[in-house]
Design a protein around this motif. Structure first.
Motif, short mmCIF file in Angstrom:
data_model
loop_
_atom_site.label_atom_id
_atom_site.label_comp_id
_atom_site.label_asym_id
_atom_site.label_seq_id
_atom_site.Cartn_x
_atom_site.Cartn_y
_atom_site.Cartn_z
N LEU A 106 -9.94 -35.63 -30.59
CA LEU A 106 -8.64 -34.95 -30.60
C LEU A 106 -8.91 -33.45 -30.60
O LEU A 106 -9.33 -32.88 -31.62
CB LEU A 106 -7.82 -35.32 -31.84
N ILE A 107 -8.71 -32.82 -29.46
CA ILE A 107 -9.02 -31.41 -29.32
C ILE A 107 -7.83 -30.69 -28.70
O ILE A 107 -7.29 -31.12 -27.67
CB ILE A 107 -10.28 -31.22 -28.45
N ALA A 108 -7.44 -29.60 -29.34
CA ALA A 108 -6.25 -28.86 -28.88
C ALA A 108 -6.47 -28.20 -27.53
O ALA A 108 -5.53 -28.04 -26.76
CB ALA A 108 -5.86 -27.81 -29.93
N ASN A 109 -7.71 -27.81 -27.25
CA ASN A 109 -7.99 -27.09 -26.00
C ASN A 109 -9.37 -27.53 -25.50
O ASN A 109 -10.38 -27.22 -26.12
CB ASN A 109 -7.96 -25.59 -26.24
N PHE A 110 -9.40 -28.23 -24.38
CA PHE A 110 -10.64 -28.77 -23.85
C PHE A 110 -11.39 -27.79 -22.94
O PHE A 110 -12.39 -28.16 -22.34
CB PHE A 110 -10.36 -30.05 -23.05
N SER A 111 -10.93 -26.56 -22.83
CA SER A 111 -11.62 -25.61 -21.96
C SER A 111 -12.84 -25.02 -22.65
O SER A 111 -12.83 -24.76 -23.86
CB SER A 111 -10.68 -24.48 -21.53
N LEU A 112 -13.89 -24.81 -21.88
CA LEU A 112 -15.13 -24.26 -22.42
C LEU A 112 -14.89 -22.87 -23.00
O LEU A 112 -15.43 -22.52 -24.06
CB LEU A 112 -16.19 -24.20 -21.31
N GLY A 113 -14.08 -22.07 -22.32
CA GLY A 113 -13.83 -20.71 -22.80
C GLY A 113 -13.19 -20.67 -24.17
O GLY A 113 -13.50 -19.79 -24.98
N ALA A 114 -12.29 -21.61 -24.45
CA ALA A 114 -11.63 -21.64 -25.77
C ALA A 114 -12.64 -21.94 -26.87
O ALA A 114 -12.57 -21.36 -27.96
CB ALA A 114 -10.52 -22.68 -25.77
N TRP A 115 -13.58 -22.83 -26.59
CA TRP A 115 -14.60 -23.15 -27.58
C TRP A 115 -15.53 -21.96 -27.81
O TRP A 115 -15.86 -21.63 -28.96
CB TRP A 115 -15.41 -24.38 -27.12
N ILE A 116 -15.94 -21.29 -26.74
CA ILE A 116 -16.78 -20.10 -26.89
C ILE A 116 -16.05 -19.03 -27.69
O ILE A 116 -16.64 -18.35 -28.54
CB ILE A 116 -17.20 -19.56 -25.50
N MET A 117 -14.76 -18.88 -27.43
CA MET A 117 -13.96 -17.89 -28.16
C MET A 117 -13.96 -18.20 -29.66
O MET A 117 -14.03 -17.28 -30.50
CB MET A 117 -12.53 -17.88 -27.63
N ARG B 11 6.48 -27.20 -26.10
CA ARG B 11 7.41 -27.41 -27.20
C ARG B 11 6.89 -26.92 -28.54
O ARG B 11 7.66 -26.38 -29.34
CB ARG B 11 7.76 -28.90 -27.29
N ASP B 12 5.62 -27.18 -28.85
CA ASP B 12 5.15 -26.80 -30.17
C ASP B 12 4.82 -25.31 -30.23
O ASP B 12 4.35 -24.72 -29.27
CB ASP B 12 3.96 -27.65 -30.61
N ARG B 13 5.07 -24.71 -31.37
CA ARG B 13 4.88 -23.29 -31.58
C ARG B 13 4.58 -23.07 -33.05
O ARG B 13 5.38 -23.45 -33.89
CB ARG B 13 6.16 -22.54 -31.17
N PRO B 14 3.43 -22.49 -33.40
CA PRO B 14 2.37 -22.03 -32.50
C PRO B 14 1.60 -23.19 -31.90
O PRO B 14 1.74 -24.34 -32.33
CB PRO B 14 1.49 -21.17 -33.41
N SER B 15 0.76 -22.89 -30.94
CA SER B 15 -0.02 -23.91 -30.25
C SER B 15 -1.08 -24.49 -31.19
O SER B 15 -1.48 -23.87 -32.18
CB SER B 15 -0.71 -23.31 -29.02
N GLY B 16 -1.55 -25.68 -30.85
CA GLY B 16 -2.63 -26.27 -31.62
C GLY B 16 -3.89 -25.44 -31.59
O GLY B 16 -4.64 -25.37 -32.57
N THR B 17 -4.15 -24.79 -30.45
CA THR B 17 -5.33 -23.93 -30.33
C THR B 17 -5.24 -22.76 -31.30
O THR B 17 -6.23 -22.41 -31.97
CB THR B 17 -5.45 -23.40 -28.89
N ALA B 18 -4.06 -22.15 -31.39
CA ALA B 18 -3.89 -21.00 -32.29
C ALA B 18 -3.96 -21.43 -33.75
O ALA B 18 -4.54 -20.72 -34.59
CB ALA B 18 -2.56 -20.32 -32.00
N LYS B 19 -3.39 -22.57 -34.08
CA LYS B 19 -3.45 -23.05 -35.46
C LYS B 19 -4.89 -23.35 -35.87
O LYS B 19 -5.30 -23.07 -37.01
CB LYS B 19 -2.57 -24.28 -35.64
N ARG B 20 -5.66 -23.89 -34.93
CA ARG B 20 -7.07 -24.15 -35.24
C ARG B 20 -7.82 -22.83 -35.46
O ARG B 20 -8.63 -22.71 -36.37
CB ARG B 20 -7.71 -24.96 -34.11
N MET B 21 -7.54 -21.84 -34.61
CA MET B 21 -8.20 -20.55 -34.77
C MET B 21 -7.86 -19.94 -36.13
O MET B 21 -8.74 -19.42 -36.83
CB MET B 21 -7.77 -19.61 -33.65
#
Length: 250
Positions: free
Chosen positions: A123-134, A159-169
């Motif tokens: 379960l990953i909010a963002n599967f892009s390599l760049g997001a993981w490097i960030m 729909r969701d705000r903030p994004s899962g990627t941002a919440k993980r960060m």
């Protein structure tokens, strides 16, 4: 010849699902055996995606796909995805999920179910390599700079705000600093013309440091999803939420 990995895609009619689905269909070691969407039910993917040869027909629900095992790849929304995930785990399927917006109670239930059923789950909010490097760069920066804010921007349809990627960060920064996640400001933007964008701005006396990642095309997620499909069966009883655990060899 090695057996191909059977995959069922939920979200086949969405923009991200389309890009991920095309990559799955083209992978030599995978077979797209089923597709689920909230619209265009009954239409073949060959027509919807303009991909000749894809005879898979879109179904309205995953329970209409009668196979003993598959990897469920889900890029939808949390309400429908949650029940679909529970059903898939009960059938012994593994999970690769890019859907975000689950509540803490739903996430706890998914973890408990995966552990009990001994499924594999990514379960990953963002599967892009760049997001993981960030994420890695932000964690390194947070060792030296102790003030930051997160800005995320997505298409107006998200729909969701903030994004899962941002919440993980925010969680990664808060954990590194020993603070509450509520202490990390997160700003959300929803506008037409955007895909997925995130910045982390660190501030210190007389200077700022900005880390930024932009997804301009949803094909950016494909490589991470394919890697997760190939490895998810190894993660028995575990929910993996760090792309590095998938793409970096043990």
């Amino acid at each position: 010849m090695a057996t191909k990995i059977p995959v069922v895609l939920a979200g086949a009619t969405g923009k991200t699902g389309k890009e991920v689905g095309r990559a799955i269909a083209q992978a030599q070691d995978m077979e797209l055996i089923g597709a689920v969407g909230h619209s265009h039910v009954g239409m073949a993917l060959s027509d919807l995606w303009s991909e000749p040869g894809l005879s898979v027909v879109i179904r309205g629900a995953v329970d209409t796909i009668d196979v003993p095992y598959a990897v469920l790849v889900d890029f939808t929304e949390p309400t429908s995805a949650y029940s679909r995930i529970l059903e898939a785990t009960a059938r012994g399927w593994d999970l690769v999920v890019g859907t975000t917006g689950f509540s803490p109670l739903q996430l706890d239930a998914i973890h408990d179910r995966v552990q009990h059923q001994q499924n594999g789950a990514v379960l990953i909010a963002n599967f892009s390599l760049g997001a993981w490097i960030m994420e890695r760069l932000a964690q390194d920066a947070s060792r030296y700079l102790d003030q930051a804010e997160v800005i995320e921007a997505h298409a107006a349809t998200k729909r969701d705000r903030p994004s899962g990627t941002a919440k993980r960060m925010a969680r990664l920064l808060a954990d590194g600093w020993g603070r509450s996640v509520e202490d990390i400001p997160v700003h959300s933007i929803r506008l037409p013309g955007m895909v997925a964008h995130q910045a982390v701005i660190f501030g210190s006396s007389g200077q700022t440091l900005t880390l930024r990642h932009d997804v301009h095309d949803r094909s950016a997620y494909a490589a991470g999803v394919l890697a997760a499909i190939r490895r998810v069966h190894e993660f028995r009883g575990k929910v993996v939420q760090n792309l590095g655990d998938v793409i970096v060899p043990d």
